[in-house]
Design an enzyme around this catalytic site. Structure first.
Site, PDB file in Angstrom:
ATOM      1  CB  CYS A 152       0.244   3.489   4.689  1.00  0.00           C
ATOM      2  SG  CYS A 152       1.954   3.333   4.698  1.00  0.00           S
TER       3      CYS A 152
HETATM    4  N1  GLN Z   1       6.627   3.653   1.302  1.00  0.00           N
HETATM    5  C1  GLN Z   1       6.126   4.036   2.572  1.00  0.00           C
HETATM    6  C2  GLN Z   1       6.732   3.199   3.710  1.00  0.00           C
HETATM    7  O1  GLN Z   1       7.386   2.425   3.568  1.00  0.00           O
HETATM    8  C3  GLN Z   1       4.697   4.089   2.914  1.00  0.00           C
HETATM    9  C4  GLN Z   1       4.282   2.796   2.780  1.00  0.00           C
HETATM   10  C5  GLN Z   1       2.708   2.537   2.221  1.00  0.00           C
HETATM   11  O2  GLN Z   1       2.268   3.599   1.858  1.00  0.00           O
HETATM   12  N2  GLN Z   1       2.321   1.427   2.224  1.00  0.00           N
HETATM   13  O3  GLN Z   1       6.665   3.590   4.850  1.00  0.00           O
END
Ligand code: GLN
Length: 248
Positions: A2
């Site tokens: 994210c």
């Molecule tokens: N692992 C977290 C989620 O699935 C954050 C994902 C990310 O940073 N891409 O929401």
């Protein structure tokens, strides 16, 4: 992985804060520059939490941010001087749903995680032991990020933000080596963030303070946060500290 954004500064519309600059958070959702192998786009929803006179407001959607009409129709009418926002790329096997989108909130706190906890959920056994059944029942979504937020809320009841974040990152890394743990926390006046195996930058002057996964423009005053460090920012104030057990 994210992308997230924290802002404390002069009041702006929420939409402007998400779309400002040649490399805004909205642009980072479909054209991020520095994902370090953790996915390609951030299309699994988004969320924003803003502080105002009535306390902390929040809007989240499982739509990609660029395809969600309320960004234009609603969030352009909300003005704030402090915000945390995130665009999501769901980790493999984690659900794509609104409740899994950061920011997660509690009272005046808002929180976002950019990364992945390796071996989740099995690695949680010891870390979650001090959490009461009541608090465990408040897990908002079956994701690593929501679980980190439960653990952090527990620590924030007893520790100041830097200590709570730093101890959590070090403990999770010990239980789940190789995790990527860029955490972002705000209370409406100050922002704190960790850089742990992912990109993070800050922009601070006398009037504003911004933490972002990627700089949203070419301003030469953006500073890259070194890996395994924690930053505290508010307007006119920037502290960068290494994340090491002995320093806690
Ligand atoms: N692992 C977290 C989620 O699935 C954050 C994902 C990310 O940073 N891409 O929401």
């Amino acid at each position: 992985m994210c992308r997230h954004l924290g802002y404390v500064g002069p009041p702006c519309s929420v939409r402007d804060l998400l779309t400002f600059g040649s490399h805004s958070l909205v642009r980072q959702s479909w054209a991020p520059k520095d994902m370090r192998g953790g996915g390609t786009i951030n299309a699994d929803g988004y969320g924003v939490a803003w502080w105002g006179r009535e306390g902390l407001g929040r809007y989240r959607s499982a739509q990609p941010v660029w395809a969600d009409p309320p960004l234009r129709e609603t969030l352009s009418h909300i003005h704030t001087g402090a915000l945390i926002a995130a665009v999501r790329s769901a980790t493999e096997s984690m659900p794509v749903e609104r409740s899994a989108c950061a920011p997660f909130v509690d009272g005046r706190w808002a929180f976002s995680h950019n990364g992945v906890v390796r071996g989740w959920p099995n690695m949680m056994a010891d870390l979650a032991a001090p959490i009461s059944a009541t608090d465990l029942s408040r897990l908002e979504a079956p994701t690593d990020s929501a679980a980190l937020w439960l653990l952090l809320q527990h620590r924030l009841r007893e520790q100041p933000p830097v200590r709570a974040l730093a101890s959590l990152v070090l403990d999770v890394d010990a239980a789940a080596p190789g995790s990527r743990l860029n955490l972002l926390l705000g209370n409406g006046e100050e922002l704190w963030a960790t850089a742990w195996d992912h990109s993070l930058s800050v922009l601070v002057d006398e009037n504003l303070s911004i933490i972002a996964s990627e700089p949203y423009d070419d301003d030469p005053n953006w500073k890259s946060v070194p890996d395994r460090h924690i930053v505290s920012v508010r307007p006119g104030h920037l502290i960068v500290t290494p994340l090491r057990t002995g320093d806690l």
